[in-house]
Motif scaffolding. Structure first.
Motif, PDB file in Angstrom:
ATOM      1  N   GLU A  78      41.288  40.288  25.926  1.00 43.97           N
ATOM      2  CA  GLU A  78      40.090  41.281  25.420  1.00 43.97           C
ATOM      3  C   GLU A  78      40.503  42.485  25.631  1.00 43.97           C
ATOM      4  OE1 GLU A  78      36.684  40.196  28.114  1.00 43.97           O
ATOM      5  OE2 GLU A  78      36.519  38.155  27.364  1.00 43.97           O
ATOM      6  N   ASN A  79      41.862  42.768  25.366  1.00 46.36           N
ATOM      7  CA  ASN A  79      42.623  44.139  25.349  1.00 46.36           C
ATOM      8  C   ASN A  79      42.137  45.087  26.808  1.00 46.36           C
ATOM      9  OD1 ASN A  79      43.604  43.629  22.804  1.00 46.36           O
ATOM     10  ND2 ASN A  79      41.638  44.013  21.708  1.00 46.36           N
ATOM     11  N   ALA A  80      42.245  44.477  27.560  1.00 46.64           N
ATOM     12  CA  ALA A  80      41.812  45.281  28.897  1.00 46.64           C
ATOM     13  C   ALA A  80      43.243  45.935  29.314  1.00 46.64           C
ATOM     14  CB  ALA A  80      41.430  44.364  30.097  1.00 46.64           C
ATOM     15  N   LYS A  81      43.191  47.249  29.775  1.00 50.37           N
ATOM     16  CA  LYS A  81      44.323  48.012  30.143  1.00 50.37           C
ATOM     17  C   LYS A  81      44.001  48.758  31.409  1.00 50.37           C
ATOM     18  CE  LYS A  81      45.584  48.630  25.258  1.00 50.37           C
ATOM     19  NZ  LYS A  81      46.742  47.722  25.388  1.00 50.37           N
ATOM     20  N   GLY A  82      45.204  49.134  32.201  1.00 50.26           N
ATOM     21  CA  GLY A  82      45.014  49.684  33.462  1.00 50.26           C
ATOM     22  C   GLY A  82      46.034  49.114  34.475  1.00 50.26           C
ATOM     23  N   LYS A  83      46.585  50.248  35.274  1.00 47.23           N
ATOM     24  CA  LYS A  83      47.521  50.210  36.171  1.00 47.23           C
ATOM     25  C   LYS A  83      46.859  49.574  37.590  1.00 47.23           C
ATOM     26  CE  LYS A  83      50.513  53.702  34.780  1.00 47.23           C
ATOM     27  NZ  LYS A  83      51.448  55.025  34.893  1.00 47.23           N
ATOM     28  N   ILE A  84      47.422  48.519  38.059  1.00 47.02           N
ATOM     29  CA  ILE A  84      46.931  47.929  39.362  1.00 47.02           C
ATOM     30  C   ILE A  84      46.884  48.817  40.441  1.00 47.02           C
ATOM     31  CG2 ILE A  84      47.202  46.147  41.005  1.00 47.02           C
ATOM     32  CD1 ILE A  84      47.238  44.997  38.213  1.00 47.02           C
ATOM     33  N   ALA A  85      47.669  49.853  40.508  1.00 46.07           N
ATOM     34  CA  ALA A  85      47.540  50.751  41.494  1.00 46.07           C
ATOM     35  C   ALA A  85      46.395  51.824  41.547  1.00 46.07           C
ATOM     36  CB  ALA A  85      48.966  51.544  41.805  1.00 46.07           C
ATOM     37  N   GLU A  86      45.861  51.927  40.193  1.00 46.17           N
ATOM     38  CA  GLU A  86      44.845  52.779  39.862  1.00 46.17           C
ATOM     39  C   GLU A  86      43.598  52.167  39.800  1.00 46.17           C
ATOM     40  OE1 GLU A  86      46.117  54.960  36.338  1.00 46.17           O
ATOM     41  OE2 GLU A  86      47.733  55.848  37.508  1.00 46.17           O
ATOM     42  N   MET A  87      43.398  50.923  40.047  1.00 45.58           N
ATOM     43  CA  MET A  87      42.178  50.009  39.848  1.00 45.58           C
ATOM     44  C   MET A  87      41.626  49.617  41.125  1.00 45.58           C
ATOM     45  SD  MET A  87      43.117  48.092  36.301  1.00 45.58           S
ATOM     46  CE  MET A  87      41.397  47.221  36.132  1.00 45.58           C
ATOM     47  N   THR A  88      40.530  49.480  41.406  1.00 43.24           N
ATOM     48  CA  THR A  88      39.989  48.762  42.566  1.00 43.24           C
ATOM     49  C   THR A  88      40.008  47.375  42.434  1.00 43.24           C
ATOM     50  OG1 THR A  88      37.632  48.800  41.896  1.00 43.24           O
ATOM     51  CG2 THR A  88      38.524  50.737  43.031  1.00 43.24           C
ATOM     52  N   TYR A  89      39.764  46.532  43.506  1.00 41.91           N
ATOM     53  CA  TYR A  89      39.641  45.018  43.262  1.00 41.91           C
ATOM     54  C   TYR A  89      38.614  44.501  42.404  1.00 41.91           C
ATOM     55  CZ  TYR A  89      38.832  40.201  44.349  1.00 41.91           C
ATOM     56  OH  TYR A  89      38.613  38.966  44.072  1.00 41.91           O
ATOM     57  N   LYS A  90      37.513  45.584  42.613  1.00 40.61           N
ATOM     58  CA  LYS A  90      36.325  45.004  42.095  1.00 40.61           C
ATOM     59  C   LYS A  90      36.601  45.175  40.457  1.00 40.61           C
ATOM     60  CE  LYS A  90      31.338  45.973  41.477  1.00 40.61           C
ATOM     61  NZ  LYS A  90      30.116  47.030  41.873  1.00 40.61           N
ATOM     62  N   GLU A  91      37.241  46.136  40.073  1.00 45.07           N
ATOM     63  CA  GLU A  91      37.487  46.456  38.674  1.00 45.07           C
ATOM     64  C   GLU A  91      38.297  45.304  38.346  1.00 45.07           C
ATOM     65  OE1 GLU A  91      37.219  51.325  38.218  1.00 45.07           O
ATOM     66  OE2 GLU A  91      39.006  50.400  39.048  1.00 45.07           O
ATOM     67  N   LEU A  92      39.415  44.958  38.899  1.00 45.58           N
ATOM     68  CA  LEU A  92      40.482  43.798  38.464  1.00 45.58           C
ATOM     69  C   LEU A  92      39.605  42.373  38.387  1.00 45.58           C
ATOM     70  CD1 LEU A  92      43.592  45.069  40.583  1.00 45.58           C
ATOM     71  CD2 LEU A  92      43.520  44.607  37.950  1.00 45.58           C
ATOM     72  N   SER A  93      38.859  42.325  39.313  1.00 46.17           N
ATOM     73  CA  SER A  93      38.142  41.148  39.259  1.00 46.17           C
ATOM     74  C   SER A  93      37.389  40.525  38.200  1.00 46.17           C
ATOM     75  CB  SER A  93      37.402  40.807  40.584  1.00 46.17           C
ATOM     76  OG  SER A  93      36.164  41.895  40.648  1.00 46.17           O
ATOM     77  N   ALA A  94      37.076  41.842  37.424  1.00 48.81           N
ATOM     78  CA  ALA A  94      36.417  41.670  36.275  1.00 48.81           C
ATOM     79  C   ALA A  94      37.160  41.294  34.940  1.00 48.81           C
ATOM     80  CB  ALA A  94      35.654  42.730  35.651  1.00 48.81           C
ATOM     81  N   VAL A  95      38.350  41.495  34.969  1.00 47.30           N
ATOM     82  CA  VAL A  95      39.386  41.160  33.980  1.00 47.30           C
ATOM     83  C   VAL A  95      39.806  39.741  33.798  1.00 47.30           C
ATOM     84  CG1 VAL A  95      41.893  41.607  33.119  1.00 47.30           C
ATOM     85  CG2 VAL A  95      40.505  43.470  34.412  1.00 47.30           C
ATOM     86  N   ASP A 109      37.794  31.716  31.408  1.00 45.03           N
ATOM     87  CA  ASP A 109      37.016  32.332  32.504  1.00 45.03           C
ATOM     88  C   ASP A 109      37.999  32.663  33.642  1.00 45.03           C
ATOM     89  OD1 ASP A 109      34.534  32.391  31.229  1.00 45.03           O
ATOM     90  OD2 ASP A 109      34.166  30.262  31.834  1.00 45.03           O
ATOM     91  N   GLU A 110      39.330  32.476  33.425  1.00 45.60           N
ATOM     92  CA  GLU A 110      40.180  32.654  34.521  1.00 45.60           C
ATOM     93  C   GLU A 110      40.468  34.120  34.869  1.00 45.60           C
ATOM     94  OE1 GLU A 110      42.401  30.329  36.526  1.00 45.60           O
ATOM     95  OE2 GLU A 110      41.834  29.633  34.812  1.00 45.60           O
ATOM     96  N   LYS A 111      40.476  34.353  36.142  1.00 44.81           N
ATOM     97  CA  LYS A 111      40.267  35.710  36.630  1.00 44.81           C
ATOM     98  C   LYS A 111      41.694  36.192  37.642  1.00 44.81           C
ATOM     99  CE  LYS A 111      36.042  36.561  35.408  1.00 44.81           C
ATOM    100  NZ  LYS A 111      35.765  37.755  34.338  1.00 44.81           N
ATOM    101  N   ILE A 112      41.909  37.247  37.811  1.00 45.45           N
ATOM    102  CA  ILE A 112      42.897  38.009  38.756  1.00 45.45           C
ATOM    103  C   ILE A 112      42.402  37.534  40.228  1.00 45.45           C
ATOM    104  CG2 ILE A 112      44.296  39.667  39.700  1.00 45.45           C
ATOM    105  CD1 ILE A 112      43.810  41.061  36.937  1.00 45.45           C
ATOM    106  N   ILE A 113      43.289  36.882  40.999  1.00 49.53           N
ATOM    107  CA  ILE A 113      42.863  36.510  42.265  1.00 49.53           C
ATOM    108  C   ILE A 113      43.617  36.984  43.288  1.00 49.53           C
ATOM    109  CG2 ILE A 113      42.203  33.830  41.609  1.00 49.53           C
ATOM    110  CD1 ILE A 113      44.731  32.880  42.874  1.00 49.53           C
ATOM    111  N   THR A 114      43.238  37.031  44.548  1.00 45.40           N
ATOM    112  CA  THR A 114      43.810  37.640  45.541  1.00 45.40           C
ATOM    113  C   THR A 114      45.026  36.700  46.400  1.00 45.40           C
ATOM    114  OG1 THR A 114      42.302  36.952  47.347  1.00 45.40           O
ATOM    115  CG2 THR A 114      42.076  39.142  46.142  1.00 45.40           C
ATOM    116  N   LEU A 115      45.925  37.363  47.084  1.00 46.50           N
ATOM    117  CA  LEU A 115      46.807  36.450  47.921  1.00 46.50           C
ATOM    118  C   LEU A 115      45.991  35.622  48.721  1.00 46.50           C
ATOM    119  CD1 LEU A 115      49.858  35.855  48.703  1.00 46.50           C
ATOM    120  CD2 LEU A 115      49.590  37.688  50.247  1.00 46.50           C
ATOM    121  N   ARG A 116      44.918  36.069  49.394  1.00 46.86           N
ATOM    122  CA  ARG A 116      44.330  35.097  50.359  1.00 46.86           C
ATOM    123  C   ARG A 116      44.173  34.040  49.672  1.00 46.86           C
ATOM    124  NH1 ARG A 116      42.251  35.881  55.316  1.00 46.86           N
ATOM    125  NH2 ARG A 116      42.945  38.090  55.265  1.00 46.86           N
ATOM    126  N   GLU A 117      43.268  34.124  48.411  1.00 49.49           N
ATOM    127  CA  GLU A 117      42.647  32.947  47.811  1.00 49.49           C
ATOM    128  C   GLU A 117      44.069  32.068  47.284  1.00 49.49           C
ATOM    129  OE1 GLU A 117      39.075  34.660  44.958  1.00 49.49           O
ATOM    130  OE2 GLU A 117      40.895  35.680  44.776  1.00 49.49           O
TER     131      GLU A 117
END
Length: 259
Positions: A78-95, A109-117
């Motif tokens: 869906e053409n999302a853009k952004g640098k990881i270091a400039e985004m919060t986890y909440k913002e990234l979890s919506a990508v 529905d695949e999402k970016i996950i955390t290392l812990r997950e």
């Protein structure tokens, strides 16, 4: 009788050399699922790979997320853009990272996950190669590993030598692998200074039996990334490569079994 014994010895030697090769699913089983996704990791577990590899970056609010690039632009749907270091986890979890151009709606529905997950998913099922892509994540990586109790189920990668030196200062025993595209005898010396367990090399390194023997003499394993061609898999497994990293670990596992 003597000739038969020699043939048996050669066969056993060949088997032992090939059997030592670990098969690592690159960014999970990324040949059939979106890279660095929960689905790709689950599929690596399903086929019985020995490891899956993942990459981590740190968000604006210091969360450790699993993604290869420093920005979401390439892997986001869906053409999302952004640098990881400039985004919060909440913002990234919506990508979304379902890669519809390659996989259609299968992973929509695949999402970016955390290392812990990722580590929680893998615990007790498969080992994990954690490639640290940024400076400053070392303490949180070790903390997460310790909290989940998976110290014996991971190996930490990085191209950044100071990152690995920091990891070693934090944990004297955790396995680490020094990534370098073109390796030589000097690489072995650098790796030994930080008590690395292995080096990971790319296509610029000429891997021969002599090179492997020299690395082993220095107490180091040699892993090769990223190998997807079957003929190259056969060649490297035949040489006795210690680790083979592939987007198609099923192919490598099949070849290893056949050899």
């Amino acid at each position: 009788m003597k000739k038969t014994a020699i043939l048996i010895l050669l066969a056993l030697t060949s088997y032992m050399v090939n059997a030592q090769t670990k098969i690592i699913a690159h960014r999970g089983f990324s040949g059939i699922a979106p890279e660095n996704s929960l689905s790709a990791f689950e599929k690596a577990i399903e086929i019985g790979a020995e490891y899956f590899e993942l990459d981590i970056h740190k968000t604006k609010d210091d969360s450790l997320v699993v993604i290869h690039d420093a920005a979401v632009d390439r892997t986001a749907s869906e053409n999302a853009k952004g640098k990881i270091a400039e985004m919060t986890y909440k913002e990234l979890s919506a990508v979304n990272i379902g890669n519809p151009s390659k996989f259609g709606d299968q992973f929509k529905d695949e999402k970016i996950i955390t290392l812990r997950e990722a580590l929680a998913l893998a615990k007790g099922k498969i080992k994990v190669c954690i490639e640290i892509k940024v400076y400053g994540a070392e303490e949180e990586v070790i903390r997460t590993i310790n909290e989940l109790g998976v110290n014996d189920e991971v190996i930490i990668f990085s191209f950044y030598y100071p990152v690995l030196a920091k990891i070693r200062s934090l944990d004297k025993n955790i396995p680490i692998l020094y990534l370098i595209s073109a390796a030589d005898a000097t690489t072995f010396d650098y790796a030994n200074v930080i008590h690395a367990n292995a080096i990971g090399v790319g296509s610029k390194t000429n891997i021969t039996k002599e090179f492997l023997a020299e690395a082993h003499q220095a107490g180091l394993e040699v892993w090769r990334w990223t190998v997807d061609e079957e003929e190259q898999m056969k060649e490297l497994i035949g040489l006795g490569i210690d680790g083979l990293i592939s987007n198609f670990p099923d192919k490598a596992m099949k070849i290893k079994k056949e050899m």
